[in-house]
Design a protein around this motif. Structure first.
Motif, PDB file in Angstrom:
ATOM      1  N   LEU A 185      74.678  66.716  27.962  1.00 18.13           N
ATOM      2  CA  LEU A 185      75.165  65.630  27.219  1.00 18.13           C
ATOM      3  C   LEU A 185      74.089  64.665  26.809  1.00 18.13           C
ATOM      4  N   VAL A 186      73.681  64.538  25.497  1.00 24.25           N
ATOM      5  CA  VAL A 186      72.979  63.446  25.071  1.00 24.25           C
ATOM      6  C   VAL A 186      73.438  62.720  23.958  1.00 24.25           C
ATOM      7  N   LEU A 187      73.609  61.529  24.308  1.00 24.69           N
ATOM      8  CA  LEU A 187      74.163  60.407  23.243  1.00 24.69           C
ATOM      9  C   LEU A 187      72.885  59.909  22.433  1.00 24.69           C
ATOM     10  N   LYS A 188      73.078  59.561  21.226  1.00 18.83           N
ATOM     11  CA  LYS A 188      72.086  59.068  20.573  1.00 18.83           C
ATOM     12  C   LYS A 188      72.481  57.764  19.771  1.00 18.83           C
ATOM     13  N   LEU A 189      71.704  56.654  19.586  1.00 20.27           N
ATOM     14  CA  LEU A 189      71.926  55.566  18.980  1.00 20.27           C
ATOM     15  C   LEU A 189      70.589  55.429  18.133  1.00 20.27           C
ATOM     16  N   TYR A 190      70.792  54.937  16.936  1.00 19.14           N
ATOM     17  CA  TYR A 190      69.722  54.625  15.898  1.00 19.14           C
ATOM     18  C   TYR A 190      69.898  53.016  15.660  1.00 19.14           C
ATOM     19  N   TYR A 191      68.533  52.704  15.360  1.00 18.45           N
ATOM     20  CA  TYR A 191      68.265  51.230  14.962  1.00 18.45           C
ATOM     21  C   TYR A 191      67.464  51.356  13.715  1.00 18.45           C
ATOM     22  N   THR A 192      67.908  50.672  12.752  1.00 19.26           N
ATOM     23  CA  THR A 192      67.216  50.517  11.479  1.00 19.26           C
ATOM     24  C   THR A 192      66.398  49.034  11.409  1.00 19.26           C
ATOM     25  N   ARG A 193      65.286  48.997  10.907  1.00 18.80           N
ATOM     26  CA  ARG A 193      64.543  47.946  10.868  1.00 18.80           C
ATOM     27  C   ARG A 193      65.333  46.728   9.807  1.00 18.80           C
ATOM     28  N   ASN A 194      65.318  45.515  10.386  1.00 18.51           N
ATOM     29  CA  ASN A 194      66.012  44.360   9.558  1.00 18.51           C
ATOM     30  C   ASN A 194      65.049  44.113   8.216  1.00 18.51           C
TER      31      ASN A 194
END
Length: 176
Positions: free
Chosen positions: A133-142
């Motif tokens: 299992l690999v969970l993935k979260l993504y963060y966008t530049r403000n």
């Protein structure tokens, strides 16, 4: 002269794994049976009854207990400076109980906001016994807006121009 002769009683020990027979063994009275070697990723095997002193026919059932230390990963991706994708920023190695649902916790990155609508986002999942299992979260530049005041001898009224920049994107004044 008479001699006593007897045959020792034998018994059948059946080892079951769910509805399937994993092994059948015939043993002499009072002796032990030998369990089959079974594995199931993310689980610990035990048996529902003892089979070390068999005195009758016996069915022994496999009991699988979910491991509480099964590995999984949470990957955190930050939007790249070209704004055309995401780069891996951090990986957290975690453990959980096999076949239970886990949810990733977002991190705080200066200048970034979690992108909860990104198509590759996997915020929760079931812990796989094999640790896959690999969970993935993504963060966008403000984004930040800068307002430029335009003035000078060629302008009769003050004018303003607004330009939006992403976090850590170079700020440049445009000339015409």
């Amino acid at each position: 002269t008479y001699y006593a002769k007897w045959n020792i009683n034998t018994y059948t020990v059946t080892f079951k794994n769910g509805s399937e027979t994993a092994k059948t063994q015939t043993v002499n009275y009072g002796t032990a049976a030998t369990a089959p070697s079974l594995t199931k990723a993310g689980y610990t095997l035990s048996w529902d009854k003892a089979f070390n002193n068999v005195t009758s026919n016996l069915t022994v059932n496999a009991v699988w207990t979910a491991n509480t230390n099964t590995a999984y990963k949470v990957q955190h991706y930050k939007q790249n400076t070209s704004l055309n994708g995401y780069d891996l920023a951090d990986t957290e190695n975690k453990t959980g109980t096999t076949d239970t649902t886990v949810t990733a916790s977002k991190k705080t990155y200066t200048g970034f906001t979690e992108n909860t609508s990104y198509s590759g986002r996997v915020a929760s999942g079931t812990v796989a016994g094999d640790g896959s299992l690999v969970l993935k979260l993504y963060y966008t530049r403000n984004s930040y807006k800068i307002t430029y005041k335009i003035g000078g001898e060629y302008f009769t009224n003050e004018s303003y121009a607004v330009k939006e920049y992403k976090y850590k994107e170079p700020i440049t004044a445009e000339k015409e």
